[in-house]
Design a protein around this motif. Structure first.
Motif, PDB file in Angstrom:
ATOM      1  N   ASP A 256     -22.409  -2.274  -5.977  1.00 20.84           N
ATOM      2  CA  ASP A 256     -22.944  -0.917  -5.827  1.00 20.84           C
ATOM      3  C   ASP A 256     -22.128  -0.113  -4.821  1.00 20.84           C
ATOM      4  O   ASP A 256     -21.949   1.099  -4.971  1.00 20.84           O
ATOM      5  CB  ASP A 256     -24.430  -0.947  -5.456  1.00 20.84           C
ATOM      6  N   VAL A 259     -19.254   1.866  -6.302  1.00 22.49           N
ATOM      7  CA  VAL A 259     -19.592   3.155  -6.912  1.00 22.49           C
ATOM      8  C   VAL A 259     -19.666   4.223  -5.827  1.00 22.49           C
ATOM      9  O   VAL A 259     -19.107   5.315  -5.970  1.00 22.49           O
ATOM     10  CB  VAL A 259     -20.922   3.067  -7.694  1.00 22.49           C
ATOM     11  N   GLY A 266     -20.898   3.940 -12.425  1.00 18.48           N
ATOM     12  CA  GLY A 266     -22.168   3.243 -12.558  1.00 18.48           C
ATOM     13  C   GLY A 266     -22.178   2.306 -13.754  1.00 18.48           C
ATOM     14  O   GLY A 266     -22.725   1.197 -13.689  1.00 18.48           O
ATOM     15  N   LEU A 301     -29.017   2.974  -8.273  1.00 15.08           N
ATOM     16  CA  LEU A 301     -28.626   1.835  -9.107  1.00 15.08           C
ATOM     17  C   LEU A 301     -29.668   0.725  -9.030  1.00 15.08           C
ATOM     18  O   LEU A 301     -29.981   0.079 -10.041  1.00 15.08           O
ATOM     19  CB  LEU A 301     -27.257   1.309  -8.667  1.00 15.08           C
TER      20      LEU A 301
END
Length: 380
Positions: A256, A259, A266, A301
């Motif tokens: 994560d 990103v 994503g 996310l």
């Protein structure tokens, strides 16, 4: 935009428009009773005064009275005579990397020791954890976790603790576990003994000032830990927790942070996560997954995709805080309430439990932050 306020997965990417932060759902008055047996009532409301604390997001000085007092916790402990690394990365210190197995350096080779917590013992159990908060979007994550009756372990950065005390209080009072993640999120193997003590000590102090309890666990930023850092952490009553590395040497890192750092989209992150679940399904044990609550992207996310996917997987995963998945009593997560008053591991022996690529995920995170020139960007 979904009903939960999370954008479509294809829209979650670096530079996306920011959404609104969520107000703290519950406030707790001083004297309130925590959900941990034997824990003291919440202390007087915390008010940050800069003169009483080190500079935010910077390794604390080592000449303070506090650090000198905490250094005495190392008395009588065999701290390995290992030189600090150059910058906590394999590429930055080839000599240390070549000797990674002997020094038990996780960053270069995935080396761990029996004193480390690296996986939940029960198959299909996910040890849920979030690093680098508390932060403004942590509340959005808390709303989701509390609605789903999921507990997580929050690895708190001391500089964030004193900046967002009300969020930390809500995490603790709603049954989540709080752990130490250093004061400034600096690679610990690159620091001196005194600097490591300062990073851990000030974070312990901040958490106790806000909550009234002192954690008994820690996680090194970027997973950057070796036998010297372990010995100091254990001497200070803080047992190290790392995330799981699969048998194929792939760390259970959701990516994560990549990103949020602009390295992947994503959609690419979610593909990585699905491969983690595939590995997890065939393991004989449970696992611990790395996620973050510092940024809106990482929270979106989690609440929009990764956690729901784990819950709806066939068969479903059991999502638990790390102490809970390790069958530890909630009281054993804090020094004031633990039944183990000798929470200090003096001997560190063991072997490698899974390897990592020469540049592990923790190092990519560090190098990405350095390359972007973002000194306040925290990952892992």
């Amino acid at each position: 935009m979904s009903a939960s306020g999370v954008p479509a997965l294809s829209a979650i990417t670096f530079g996306m428009p920011a959404g609104p932060t969520v107000a703290v759902a519950s406030t707790y008055t001083p004297g309130a009773t925590p959900p941990v047996s034997g824990a003291p009532p919440l202390p007087t409301a915390f008010v940050f005064e800069q003169d009483a604390w080190p500079q935010l997001d910077v390794p604390p000085p080592t000449d303070s009275d506090e650090v000198q007092e905490w250094m005495t916790e190392l008395d009588g402990v065999d701290i390995p005579d290992i030189d600090p690394t150059v910058d906590g990365s394999c590429a930055g210190d080839p000599s240390a990397a070549a000797n990674a197995s002997a020094r038990g350096w996780w960053t270069c080779g995935g080396w761990t020791r029996p004193s480390d917590i690296t996986a939940c013992p029960d198959k299909m159990t996910w040890g849920v954890s979030f690093d680098d908060g508390p932060a403004p979007y942590s509340e959005k994550l808390l709303t989701y976790l509390n609605a789903k009756d999921i507990h997580a372990t929050f690895f708190a950065v001391g500089s964030r603790v004193v900046s967002y005390p009300d969020i930390l209080i809500e995490e603790y009072m709603t049954g989540h576990e709080i752990s130490v993640h250093t004061w400034s999120h600096h690679p610990l193997t690159s620091l001196t003994n005194e600097q490591i003590v300062a990073e851990l000590g000030w974070t312990r102090k901040a958490i106790k000032a806000v909550l009234g309890v002192t954690p008994t666990t820690m996680r090194a930023p970027y997973g950057d830990i070796d036998d010297r850092v372990r010995a100091i952490s254990n001497a200070m009553g803080l047992r190290p927790i790392i995330w799981t590395t699969a048998p194929d040497h792939i760390p259970f890192d959701t990516n994560d942070w990549r990103v949020a750092g602009g390295d992947v989209t994503g959609l690419q992150q979610f593909a990585t996560f699905q491969s983690i679940l595939g590995n997890a399904s065939i393991m004989d044990t449970g696992f611990i997954v790395l996620q973050h609550d510092l940024y809106e992207i990482t929270v979106d996310l989690a609440v929009g995709y990764t956690l729901n996917t784990a819950l709806t997987h066939s068969p479903p995963f059991s999502l638990k805080a790390i102490g809970e998945c390790m069958h530890m009593a909630p009281s054993d997560m804090y020094m004031e309430t633990t039944s183990n008053k000798t929470q200090k591991t003096r001997v560190i022996t063991g072997t490698q439990t899974g390897g990592a690529p020469p540049l592990g995920s923790s190092v990519f995170a560090l190098l990405s932050a350095l390359a972007l020139g973002i000194t306040g960007l925290f990952f892992a």
